[in-house]
Design an enzyme around this catalytic site. Structure first.
Site, PDB file in Angstrom:
ATOM      1  CG  ASP A 117      -1.844   1.152   1.290  1.00 52.19           C
ATOM      2  OD1 ASP A 117      -2.792   1.185   0.500  1.00 52.19           O
ATOM      3  OD2 ASP A 117      -1.609   2.049   2.129  1.00 52.19           O
ATOM      4  CG  HIS A 124       7.489   2.053   7.108  1.00 56.59           C
ATOM      5  ND1 HIS A 124       7.451   1.185   8.181  1.00 56.59           N
ATOM      6  CD2 HIS A 124       8.742   1.949   6.584  1.00 56.59           C
ATOM      7  CE1 HIS A 124       8.629   0.585   8.297  1.00 56.59           C
ATOM      8  NE2 HIS A 124       9.433   1.035   7.332  1.00 56.59           N
ATOM      9  CD  GLU A 125      10.475   3.855   3.800  1.00 61.24           C
ATOM     10  OE1 GLU A 125      11.494   4.263   4.388  1.00 61.24           O
ATOM     11  OE2 GLU A 125      10.267   2.645   3.612  1.00 61.24           O
ATOM     12  CG  HIS A 128      12.455   4.674   8.583  1.00 60.87           C
ATOM     13  ND1 HIS A 128      12.693   3.845   9.655  1.00 60.87           N
ATOM     14  CD2 HIS A 128      12.003   3.873   7.578  1.00 60.87           C
ATOM     15  CE1 HIS A 128      12.407   2.606   9.326  1.00 60.87           C
ATOM     16  NE2 HIS A 128      11.976   2.592   8.061  1.00 60.87           N
ATOM     17  CG  ASP A 134      12.619  -0.930   9.213  1.00 61.63           C
ATOM     18  OD1 ASP A 134      13.604  -0.965   8.455  1.00 61.63           O
ATOM     19  OD2 ASP A 134      11.542  -0.407   8.896  1.00 61.63           O
TER      20      ASP A 134
END
Length: 188
Positions: A117, A124-125, A128, A134
């Protein structure tokens, strides 16, 4: 008579200046209420290089804005330099943080082609860049579990622990906590 008017005028001007200065000093010295919230750290992002993923990047930033108070991600204004560059490429998604809140994100088409997705990838990125590592393997309820949650996982929201970690990373702290010049590639 001119001397008396001049002297009176100077005295009045001094009196007004002193009262203004004293008022400013008193206002500047007034303590901030202990329960007043701290302002969010604002970081700008440039999604102009994210091609077909631009709406997913904007949604990922909006999710972080909804989820935490200590950070706000805003699109960069024309002529400004962004804290975060977001680019599309044909590789796997990854983030290259430089300092906390700064770096480059790649929305890789390889993961998208495999069925992951785009909004989850983007969120998510960006996680970071906000200092989250992670957490693999992990369940779909963990945004930072990344690809280990599988292609059926479309959850783009950080869980309570991930939110708390970002709040802790930025709550009242300087964004330069990570050593300058240290680039860490986080490939998901």
């Amino acid at each position: 008579m001119h001397v008396r008017m001049l002297t009176g005028g100077i005295a009045a001007a001094c009196l007004v200046s002193l009262s203004l200065t004293a008022g400013q000093a008193a206002a500047a010295a007034a303590p901030r209420a202990a329960d007043a919230p701290l302002a969010a750290r604002v970081f700008t992002y440039d999604a102009s290089g994210s091609a077909e993923f631009k709406s997913a990047v904007n949604r990922g930033a909006a999710i972080w804005n909804e989820s935490v108070d200590a950070v706000e991600l805003r699109p960069v204004a024309a002529g400004q330099r962004a804290n975060i560059r977001v680019l599309a490429d044909n590789g796997w998604p990854r983030a290259l943080p430089t300092t906390l809140g700064n770096g480059t994100v790649y929305i890789g088409r390889q993961a998208v082609d495999q069925g992951y997705d785009t909004i989850r990838i983007s969120s998510h990125e960006l996680g970071h860049i906000l200092g989250l590592p992670d957490r693999k393997p992990g369940p779909c309820s963990s945004l930072m579990s990344g690809s280990t949650a599988g292609i059926s996982c479309t959850n783009p929201y950080p869980n309570a622990a991930e939110k708390a970690e970002v709040e802790g990373n930025f709550g009242g702290a300087l964004a330069e906590r990570a050593p300058a010049g240290r680039a860490e590639v986080i490939v998901d």
